[in-house]
Structure formats: structure tokens, C-alpha cells
Scaffold this active site. Structure first.
Site, PDB file in Angstrom:
ATOM      1  N   ASN A   1     -75.973 -84.929 -52.605  1.00 58.49           N
ATOM      2  CA  ASN A   1     -76.572 -84.312 -53.791  1.00 58.49           C
ATOM      3  C   ASN A   1     -76.377 -85.294 -54.952  1.00 58.49           C
ATOM      4  O   ASN A   1     -75.273 -85.427 -55.469  1.00 58.49           O
ATOM      5  CB  ASN A   1     -75.860 -82.977 -54.059  1.00 58.49           C
ATOM      6  CG  ASN A   1     -76.268 -82.361 -55.376  1.00 58.49           C
ATOM      7  OD1 ASN A   1     -77.262 -82.753 -55.990  1.00 58.49           O
ATOM      8  ND2 ASN A   1     -75.497 -81.375 -55.842  1.00 58.49           N
TER       9      ASN A   1
ATOM     10  N   LYS B   1     -77.480 -85.114 -57.901  1.00 61.29           N
ATOM     11  CA  LYS B   1     -77.426 -84.438 -59.217  1.00 61.29           C
ATOM     12  C   LYS B   1     -78.310 -85.175 -60.228  1.00 61.29           C
ATOM     13  O   LYS B   1     -79.347 -85.704 -59.856  1.00 61.29           O
ATOM     14  CB  LYS B   1     -75.975 -84.325 -59.691  1.00 61.29           C
ATOM     15  CG  LYS B   1     -75.057 -83.739 -58.623  1.00 61.29           C
ATOM     16  CD  LYS B   1     -73.713 -83.368 -59.161  1.00 61.29           C
ATOM     17  CE  LYS B   1     -72.838 -82.891 -58.027  1.00 61.29           C
ATOM     18  NZ  LYS B   1     -71.579 -82.354 -58.464  1.00 61.29           N
TER      19      LYS B   1
ATOM     20  N   HIS C   1     -76.645 -73.992 -56.337  1.00 60.42           N
ATOM     21  CA  HIS C   1     -75.474 -74.858 -56.554  1.00 60.42           C
ATOM     22  C   HIS C   1     -74.647 -74.283 -57.701  1.00 60.42           C
ATOM     23  O   HIS C   1     -75.194 -73.750 -58.663  1.00 60.42           O
ATOM     24  CB  HIS C   1     -75.936 -76.288 -56.873  1.00 60.42           C
ATOM     25  CG  HIS C   1     -74.810 -77.268 -56.877  1.00 60.42           C
ATOM     26  ND1 HIS C   1     -73.971 -77.420 -57.954  1.00 60.42           N
ATOM     27  CD2 HIS C   1     -74.372 -78.120 -55.920  1.00 60.42           C
ATOM     28  CE1 HIS C   1     -73.060 -78.337 -57.651  1.00 60.42           C
ATOM     29  NE2 HIS C   1     -73.285 -78.775 -56.436  1.00 60.42           N
TER      30      HIS C   1
ATOM     31  N   GLU D   1     -73.265 -75.555 -60.165  1.00 56.96           N
ATOM     32  CA  GLU D   1     -73.618 -76.048 -61.511  1.00 56.96           C
ATOM     33  C   GLU D   1     -74.836 -75.309 -62.055  1.00 56.96           C
ATOM     34  O   GLU D   1     -74.951 -75.087 -63.259  1.00 56.96           O
ATOM     35  CB  GLU D   1     -73.847 -77.570 -61.461  1.00 56.96           C
ATOM     36  CG  GLU D   1     -72.532 -78.309 -61.304  1.00 56.96           C
ATOM     37  CD  GLU D   1     -72.632 -79.652 -60.603  1.00 56.96           C
ATOM     38  OE1 GLU D   1     -73.740 -80.201 -60.475  1.00 56.96           O
ATOM     39  OE2 GLU D   1     -71.572 -80.150 -60.175  1.00 56.96           O
TER      40      GLU D   1
ATOM     41  N   GLU E   1     -68.857 -74.384 -51.241  1.00 56.30           N
ATOM     42  CA  GLU E   1     -68.339 -75.338 -52.215  1.00 56.30           C
ATOM     43  C   GLU E   1     -67.439 -74.620 -53.212  1.00 56.30           C
ATOM     44  O   GLU E   1     -67.934 -74.014 -54.172  1.00 56.30           O
ATOM     45  CB  GLU E   1     -69.498 -75.990 -52.969  1.00 56.30           C
ATOM     46  CG  GLU E   1     -70.470 -76.728 -52.089  1.00 56.30           C
ATOM     47  CD  GLU E   1     -71.229 -77.790 -52.866  1.00 56.30           C
ATOM     48  OE1 GLU E   1     -71.181 -78.948 -52.443  1.00 56.30           O
ATOM     49  OE2 GLU E   1     -71.828 -77.472 -53.900  1.00 56.30           O
TER      50      GLU E   1
ATOM     51  N   GLY F   1     -66.285 -82.326 -57.837  1.00 52.42           N
ATOM     52  CA  GLY F   1     -66.181 -83.418 -58.809  1.00 52.42           C
ATOM     53  C   GLY F   1     -64.800 -83.532 -59.435  1.00 52.42           C
ATOM     54  O   GLY F   1     -64.627 -84.237 -60.425  1.00 52.42           O
TER      55      GLY F   1
ATOM     56  N   SER G   1     -65.536 -82.777 -53.413  1.00 56.38           N
ATOM     57  CA  SER G   1     -64.734 -84.005 -53.339  1.00 56.38           C
ATOM     58  C   SER G   1     -64.556 -84.510 -51.904  1.00 56.38           C
ATOM     59  O   SER G   1     -63.470 -84.942 -51.525  1.00 56.38           O
ATOM     60  CB  SER G   1     -63.385 -83.808 -54.033  1.00 56.38           C
ATOM     61  OG  SER G   1     -63.591 -83.468 -55.403  1.00 56.38           O
TER      62      SER G   1
END
Ligand code: PEP
Length: 253
Positions: free
Chosen positions: A12, A14, A98, A100, A170, A176, A216
Site C-alpha cells: 500500500n 498510500k 483502511h 487511515e 491491521e 507505521g 510494520s
């Protein structure tokens, strides 16, 4: 990993990579993964680079994913992208829900579900993301959150369509941050998701479902994660932005 399920490694990207950078990254990756036959490799560039990456990976063992889509076919939705546009740009998969997008763009289980349905209606394969925040986990709400997101995301999805879905677990606290869920922690939630899907559909559907771990993932930790029985792949952010590290991930032993 389970011999019955084909591993799926997805990057991904992003909001990273101009068209030029995206072409370069994909071109460098191709020879590093060209001998891989027993796993699916997916790249998720930003919308602007989809066509360029599609051209670059044409005829290779790499597939293309978008990072989002809109649930309507077309019309007055400024700034949005439709399933037809993604198909026309060469996408096979689309990442949906996702964390985010849930966190910064107000996506809810309801909008996520509409997007999953639209992707399936149009022939795109959804990668449905679920995961708890640190606050959820610390408040003992891990199961509740995962159940809500799985139930909500899969609402009214038929058994036939369920066969086309990949779920990505996730944990938000691991994205991240450099903090990875331990293989046991991750597998426990994967097993929970599989149980949930078994209850919603059937043992066969649950056994066939591919569940990726994301948060990660690096070339260093991918093998121990993939050794777990319910982990069938990885959805990778940071480590997918360098051809060498994504290739090392894809080539995990
Ligand atoms: C992701 O964005 O899906 C992700 C898992 O990111 P990272 O690998 O950087 O934690």
C-alpha cells in the site's frame, strides 16, 4: 500459512510516489520477484500512478490495486473515483476501509460495506481492512471492535461474493509505528476473524478466506508472521516503498 491458501503480499503506497517514481519502483521490482509462482503480488499506487504502473507490470506476475473507491457508479461526487475508472486503469483489487480512511476521512462500517458491495458488483476484488486502536485493545474491546467491523463490512455479502474477498487485519497501533503485533497476537485475531466468518458463512468459506496481517511488516519479521497458521499474507506500507525491501518480503522463506 496454510498450504490450502495462496499467500498474498500487497504493497500500500498510500500518498507516495509521483508517476515517474511509481514507474521506477515497479520496474525495479519486476526482476526481483519474477520467479515467484506460488504467491500473489499486488501493488497499490495512488490513483494518479495506476495507469503508469499497469503499463509497467503488464505481462508480469504482479497485480494492481487501488487504495479506495466510491460506492456510486458515476456522477456529481467531486474528487471521487469510480469502480469503472479503476477497472479501466488496470486494477484487479481495491483496498477498502483502511484505518487511515476510517480515522481521517470519516469512513464507517456502513460506507465500507457500500464500497465492498460496489467493488464486487463491478468485478474488483476487495481487500477489506479491519483493526482495533490501542484504546480499544486497552479497554478490552478488541473482540467487540473486530466483530463490529467484520459484521458491518460484510453485511449482505453473498457466499459466492465472500469467496472473492481478502481481509486485512491491521491493528491501528502497529501501522507505521514500528510496533508489530507479535505473531501470536496477530494469529489470535486472525483466528477470531476466521471463526466469525465461519459463523456468518460456513467452515469451507472460512477455511478458504485469505487474511493478511498489516502493521510494520518488514523483511526481518515477515517469515515469523507467515509461519503462523492463520496468517495468509501481508499488507505492507512503509516497507513496500523500496523495491529491495518489498521484494525481500515477497520472497519470504
Ligand atoms: C498499511 O498502511 O497498511 C501498513 C500496514 O503500513 P506500515 O506497513 O507502514 O505499518
Amino acid at each position: 500459512m496454510n498450504a490450502k491458501r495462496r499467500p498474498i503480499l500487497a504493497g500500500n503506497w498510500k500518498m507516495n510516489m509521483t508517476v515517474t517514481q511509481a514507474r521506477e519502483l515497479a520496474s525495479k521490482l519486476i526482476p526481483l520477484v519474477s520467479s515467484v509462482k506460488d504467491r500473489d503480488i499486488v501493488l497499490g499506487p495512488p490513483f494518479t500512478a495506476l495507469s503508469a504502473v499497469a503499463e509497467t507490470i503488464k505481462g508480469t506476475n504482479i497485480s494492481l490495486s487501488a487504495q479506495n473507491l466510491h460506492w456510486e457508479d458515476k456522477g456529481a461526487f467531486t474528487g471521487e473515483i469510480s469502480a469503472d475508472m479503476l477497472l479501466d486503469s488496470g486494477c484487479k483489487y481495491v483496498i477498502i476501509g483502511h484505518s487511515e480512511r476510517r480515522q481521517y476521512f470519516g469512513e464507517t462500517d456502513e460506507t465500507v460495506n457500500k464500497k465492498v458491495k460496489q467493488a464486487l458488483k463491478k468485478g474488483l476484488l476487495p481487500i477489506l481492512c479491519v483493526g482495533e486502536t490501542l484504546a480499544d485493545r486497552e479497554a478490552g474491546k478488541l473482540n467487540e471492535t473486530i466483530n463490529r467491523q467484520v459484521n458491518g463490512g460484510l453485511k449482505d455479502i453473498s457466499t459466492e461474493d465472500m469467496k472473492k474477498i481478502v481481509i486485512a487485519y491491521e491493528p491501528v497501533w502497529a501501522i507505521g509505528t514500528g510496533k508489530t503485533a507479535t505473531p501470536d497476537q496477530a494469529n489470535e485475531v486472525h483466528a477470531l476473524i476466521r471463526q466469525k466468518v465461519k459463523a456468518l458463512y460456513s467452515a469451507d468459506i472460512a477455511e478458504g478466506l485469505r487474511i493478511q496481517y498489516g502493521g510494520s511488516v518488514t523483511p526481518e519479521n515477515v517469515s515469523t508472521l507467515m509461519a503462523m497458521p492463520d496468517i495468509d499474507g501481508a499488507l505492507v506500507g512503509g516497507a513496500s516503498l523500496k523495491p529491495e525491501s518489498f521484494a525481500a518480503l515477497v520472497n519470504f522463506k
